[in-house]
Scaffold this motif. Structure first.
Motif, PDB file in Angstrom:
ATOM      1  N   LEU A  60       0.834  -1.202   0.000  1.00 17.90           N
ATOM      2  CA  LEU A  60       0.000   0.000   0.000  1.00 17.90           C
ATOM      3  C   LEU A  60       0.868   1.251   0.000  1.00 17.90           C
ATOM      4  N   PRO A  61       0.367   2.336  -0.605  1.00 14.59           N
ATOM      5  CA  PRO A  61       1.038   3.623  -0.442  1.00 14.59           C
ATOM      6  C   PRO A  61       0.966   4.027   1.031  1.00 14.59           C
ATOM      7  N   LEU A  62       1.908   4.853   1.472  1.00 12.48           N
ATOM      8  CA  LEU A  62       2.014   5.206   2.878  1.00 12.48           C
ATOM      9  C   LEU A  62       0.718   5.781   3.449  1.00 12.48           C
ATOM     10  N   GLU A  63       0.066   6.665   2.709  1.00 18.71           N
ATOM     11  CA  GLU A  63      -1.176   7.271   3.199  1.00 18.71           C
ATOM     12  C   GLU A  63      -2.248   6.209   3.455  1.00 18.71           C
ATOM     13  N   LYS A  67      -3.985   4.884   7.174  1.00 15.96           N
ATOM     14  CA  LYS A  67      -5.436   4.776   7.392  1.00 15.96           C
ATOM     15  C   LYS A  67      -5.816   3.356   7.813  1.00 15.96           C
ATOM     16  N   LYS A  68      -5.236   2.376   7.116  1.00 13.14           N
ATOM     17  CA  LYS A  68      -5.558   0.976   7.438  1.00 13.14           C
ATOM     18  C   LYS A  68      -5.044   0.612   8.833  1.00 13.14           C
ATOM     19  N   ALA A  69      -3.860   1.102   9.198  1.00 16.70           N
ATOM     20  CA  ALA A  69      -3.304   0.816  10.524  1.00 16.70           C
ATOM     21  C   ALA A  69      -4.172   1.422  11.620  1.00 16.70           C
ATOM     22  N   GLU A  70      -4.697   2.602  11.359  1.00 17.42           N
ATOM     23  CA  GLU A  70      -5.568   3.244  12.350  1.00 17.42           C
ATOM     24  C   GLU A  70      -6.883   2.486  12.522  1.00 17.42           C
ATOM     25  N   THR A  71      -7.465   2.023  11.423  1.00 15.06           N
ATOM     26  CA  THR A  71      -8.749   1.324  11.521  1.00 15.06           C
ATOM     27  C   THR A  71      -8.601  -0.084  12.086  1.00 15.06           C
ATOM     28  N   THR A  72      -7.505  -0.747  11.783  1.00 15.58           N
ATOM     29  CA  THR A  72      -7.315  -2.124  12.261  1.00 15.58           C
ATOM     30  C   THR A  72      -6.533  -2.190  13.573  1.00 15.58           C
ATOM     31  N   HIS A  77       4.490  -2.137   8.892  1.00 12.43           N
ATOM     32  CA  HIS A  77       5.808  -2.692   8.598  1.00 12.43           C
ATOM     33  C   HIS A  77       6.252  -2.033   7.292  1.00 12.43           C
ATOM     34  N   ALA A  78       7.216  -1.122   7.361  1.00 13.77           N
ATOM     35  CA  ALA A  78       7.667  -0.369   6.191  1.00 13.77           C
ATOM     36  C   ALA A  78       8.876  -1.023   5.553  1.00 13.77           C
ATOM     37  N   VAL A  79       8.867  -1.097   4.222  1.00 13.19           N
ATOM     38  CA  VAL A  79       9.973  -1.657   3.456  1.00 13.19           C
ATOM     39  C   VAL A  79      10.330  -0.666   2.359  1.00 13.19           C
ATOM     40  N   ILE A  80      11.611  -0.374   2.228  1.00 15.36           N
ATOM     41  CA  ILE A  80      12.086   0.504   1.159  1.00 15.36           C
ATOM     42  C   ILE A  80      12.913  -0.348   0.208  1.00 15.36           C
ATOM     43  N   THR A  81      12.594  -0.271  -1.075  1.00 19.10           N
ATOM     44  CA  THR A  81      13.346  -1.029  -2.076  1.00 19.10           C
ATOM     45  C   THR A  81      13.893  -0.073  -3.124  1.00 19.10           C
TER      46      THR A  81
END
Length: 90
Positions: A60-63, A67-72, A77-81
Motif C-alpha cells: 500500500l502507499p504510505l497514506e 489509514k488501514k493501521a488506524e482502523t485495524t 511494517h515499512a519496506v524501502i526497495t
C-alpha cells in the motif's frame, strides 16, 4: 536473459541473448473442451503467487497504510526497495 545451468556435476550461469520455445499443436485451441476457464490476469496472478512469496503482501502507499493501521489498530511494517522484487537476474 541469464540462464542457470546445473549439469554434469557443476553449475554455471550463462548469458542467453534469446530463448524460444516452439511446439506444434496436434489440435487447435478451438477444438479443446476446457473444464474451467480463467482470465489471463487471473492466470498471471496465480503464477505470481506461486513463484513470488512477496506477492502475498498487501503493498500500500504510505497514506493508505496509515489509514488501514488506524482502523485495524495494527502496526505498519515499512519496506524501502531500490528496484523491482521480481528481478531474477541475480
Amino acid at each position: 536473459m541469464f540462464l542457470y545451468v546445473n549439469d554434469f556435476g557443476y553449475a554455471d550461469m550463462v548469458f542467453v541473448p534469446r530463448m524460444e520455445l516452439l511446439a506444434t499443436p496436434t489440435q487447435t485451441s478451438n477444438d479443446i473442451k476446457w473444464k474451467d476457464v480463467i482470465t489471463p490476469e487471473a492466470a498471471r496472478r496465480r503464477l505470481e503467487l506461486k513463484f513470488y512469496k512477496f506477492a502475498e503482501i498487501d503493498w500500500l502507499p504510505l497514506e493508505n497504510a496509515v489509514k488501514k493501521a488506524e482502523t485495524t489498530q495494527r502496526p505498519i511494517h515499512a519496506v524501502i526497495t531500490w528496484g523491482p522484487l521480481v528481478d531474477e537476474s541475480c
